[in-house]
Scaffold this motif. Sequence first.
Motif, PDB file in Angstrom:
ATOM      1  N   TYR A   1       0.850  -1.189   0.000  1.00 49.81           N
ATOM      2  CA  TYR A   1       0.000   0.000   0.000  1.00 49.81           C
ATOM      3  C   TYR A   1       0.884   1.236   0.000  1.00 49.81           C
ATOM      4  N   MET A   2       0.465   2.253  -0.746  1.00 50.52           N
ATOM      5  CA  MET A   2       1.159   3.530  -0.773  1.00 50.52           C
ATOM      6  C   MET A   2       0.311   4.521   0.011  1.00 50.52           C
ATOM      7  N   ILE A   3       0.935   5.179   0.994  1.00 48.26           N
ATOM      8  CA  ILE A   3       0.215   6.061   1.904  1.00 48.26           C
ATOM      9  C   ILE A   3       0.918   7.411   1.936  1.00 48.26           C
ATOM     10  N   ASN A   4       0.144   8.481   2.039  1.00 46.40           N
ATOM     11  CA  ASN A   4       0.702   9.811   2.249  1.00 46.40           C
ATOM     12  C   ASN A   4       1.338   9.794   3.646  1.00 46.40           C
ATOM     13  N   SER A   5       2.661   9.949   3.731  1.00 46.08           N
ATOM     14  CA  SER A   5       3.351   9.789   5.022  1.00 46.08           C
ATOM     15  C   SER A   5       2.920  10.836   6.045  1.00 46.08           C
ATOM     16  N   SER A   6       2.577  12.050   5.597  1.00 53.29           N
ATOM     17  CA  SER A   6       2.125  13.084   6.537  1.00 53.29           C
ATOM     18  C   SER A   6       0.800  12.681   7.170  1.00 53.29           C
ATOM     19  N   MET A   7      -0.105  12.162   6.358  1.00 53.82           N
ATOM     20  CA  MET A   7      -1.405  11.742   6.877  1.00 53.82           C
ATOM     21  C   MET A   7      -1.248  10.550   7.817  1.00 53.82           C
ATOM     22  N   ASP A   8      -0.318   9.656   7.508  1.00 50.93           N
ATOM     23  CA  ASP A   8      -0.075   8.501   8.377  1.00 50.93           C
ATOM     24  C   ASP A   8       0.470   8.961   9.723  1.00 50.93           C
ATOM     25  N   ALA A   9       1.395   9.919   9.705  1.00 56.78           N
ATOM     26  CA  ALA A   9       1.948  10.447  10.959  1.00 56.78           C
ATOM     27  C   ALA A   9       0.861  11.131  11.780  1.00 56.78           C
ATOM     28  N   PHE A  10      -0.027  11.865  11.103  1.00 57.69           N
ATOM     29  CA  PHE A  10      -1.127  12.532  11.787  1.00 57.69           C
ATOM     30  C   PHE A  10      -2.054  11.506  12.441  1.00 57.69           C
ATOM     31  N   ARG A  11      -2.389  10.440  11.719  1.00 59.43           N
ATOM     32  CA  ARG A  11      -3.250   9.390  12.282  1.00 59.43           C
ATOM     33  C   ARG A  11      -2.597   8.717  13.490  1.00 59.43           C
ATOM     34  N   GLU A  12      -1.294   8.479  13.392  1.00 58.54           N
ATOM     35  CA  GLU A  12      -0.588   7.864  14.524  1.00 58.54           C
ATOM     36  C   GLU A  12      -0.618   8.779  15.742  1.00 58.54           C
ATOM     37  N   ALA A  13      -0.429  10.072  15.522  1.00 57.31           N
ATOM     38  CA  ALA A  13      -0.482  11.030  16.638  1.00 57.31           C
ATOM     39  C   ALA A  13      -1.873  11.042  17.254  1.00 57.31           C
ATOM     40  N   GLN A  14      -2.906  11.008  16.418  1.00 51.54           N
ATOM     41  CA  GLN A  14      -4.280  10.962  16.932  1.00 51.54           C
ATOM     42  C   GLN A  14      -4.485   9.732  17.809  1.00 51.54           C
ATOM     43  N   MET A  15      -3.982   8.588  17.358  1.00 51.36           N
ATOM     44  CA  MET A  15      -4.143   7.350  18.135  1.00 51.36           C
ATOM     45  C   MET A  15      -3.401   7.442  19.469  1.00 51.36           C
ATOM     46  N   GLU A  16      -2.203   8.049  19.445  1.00 49.15           N
ATOM     47  CA  GLU A  16      -1.419   8.189  20.673  1.00 49.15           C
ATOM     48  C   GLU A  16      -2.109   9.103  21.686  1.00 49.15           C
ATOM     49  N   PHE A  17      -2.800  10.132  21.190  1.00 47.29           N
ATOM     50  CA  PHE A  17      -3.461  11.080  22.079  1.00 47.29           C
ATOM     51  C   PHE A  17      -4.884  10.665  22.454  1.00 47.29           C
ATOM     52  N   ALA A  18      -5.366   9.595  21.864  1.00 54.00           N
ATOM     53  CA  ALA A  18      -6.731   9.142  22.159  1.00 54.00           C
ATOM     54  C   ALA A  18      -6.908   8.918  23.659  1.00 54.00           C
ATOM     55  N   GLY A  19      -7.938   9.509  24.225  1.00 52.41           N
ATOM     56  CA  GLY A  19      -8.241   9.340  25.642  1.00 52.41           C
ATOM     57  C   GLY A  19      -7.543  10.318  26.568  1.00 52.41           C
ATOM     58  N   GLU A  20      -6.579  11.086  26.060  1.00 51.60           N
ATOM     59  CA  GLU A  20      -5.840  12.022  26.919  1.00 51.60           C
ATOM     60  C   GLU A  20      -6.735  13.141  27.449  1.00 51.60           C
ATOM     61  N   ALA A  21      -7.655  13.633  26.635  1.00 53.19           N
ATOM     62  CA  ALA A  21      -8.553  14.702  27.094  1.00 53.19           C
ATOM     63  C   ALA A  21      -9.382  14.214  28.279  1.00 53.19           C
ATOM     64  N   ASP A  22      -9.920  13.010  28.171  1.00 49.05           N
ATOM     65  CA  ASP A  22     -10.688  12.453  29.278  1.00 49.05           C
ATOM     66  C   ASP A  22      -9.809  12.268  30.515  1.00 49.05           C
ATOM     67  N   ARG A  23      -8.580  11.808  30.279  1.00 50.00           N
ATOM     68  CA  ARG A  23      -7.670  11.548  31.397  1.00 50.00           C
ATOM     69  C   ARG A  23      -7.392  12.805  32.204  1.00 50.00           C
ATOM     70  N   VAL A  24      -7.265  13.957  31.529  1.00 50.30           N
ATOM     71  CA  VAL A  24      -6.963  15.202  32.248  1.00 50.30           C
ATOM     72  C   VAL A  24      -8.212  16.031  32.526  1.00 50.30           C
ATOM     73  N   GLY A  25      -9.382  15.492  32.189  1.00 44.58           N
ATOM     74  CA  GLY A  25     -10.634  16.151  32.541  1.00 44.58           C
ATOM     75  C   GLY A  25     -11.108  17.232  31.587  1.00 44.58           C
ATOM     76  N   LEU A  26     -10.681  17.181  30.329  1.00 44.57           N
ATOM     77  CA  LEU A  26     -11.144  18.156  29.336  1.00 44.57           C
ATOM     78  C   LEU A  26     -12.388  17.605  28.644  1.00 44.57           C
ATOM     79  N   ARG A  27     -13.523  18.303  28.855  1.00 43.07           N
ATOM     80  CA  ARG A  27     -14.784  17.803  28.299  1.00 43.07           C
ATOM     81  C   ARG A  27     -15.277  18.604  27.094  1.00 43.07           C
ATOM     82  N   ASP A  28     -14.864  19.889  27.018  1.00 40.25           N
ATOM     83  CA  ASP A  28     -15.348  20.722  25.911  1.00 40.25           C
ATOM     84  C   ASP A  28     -14.353  21.845  25.639  1.00 40.25           C
TER      85      ASP A  28
END
Length: 86
Positions: A40-67
């Motif tokens: 598969y050929m992937i846009n590397s910038s978009m892949d890096a962005f998706r990986e960052a999103q996955m790494e940060f998943a749940g962090e807002a809840d963890r620190v109490g950010l709701r909105d």
Amino acid sequence: MDLAKVTSKGQVTIPIDIRKKLGLKNGDKVLFVEEAGRIYMINSSMDAFREAQMEFAGEADRVGLRDDEDIVNMIKELRKEGVVDR
């Protein structure tokens, strides 16, 4: 389906329709990923962005950010403490 020819240097021209679908612009890098016997050929910038999103998943809840208001208040507090510049 699009077809591209490989040059003697191993280069190919990515068809414009594929570049558009991948959001590729001049100078962008592509990532080649092998998965289950396919490449598969992937846009590397978009892949890096998706990986960052996955790494940060749940962090807002963890620190109490709701909105958005919680985020603005957190930034104001960090500015007061001198942690974040304006």
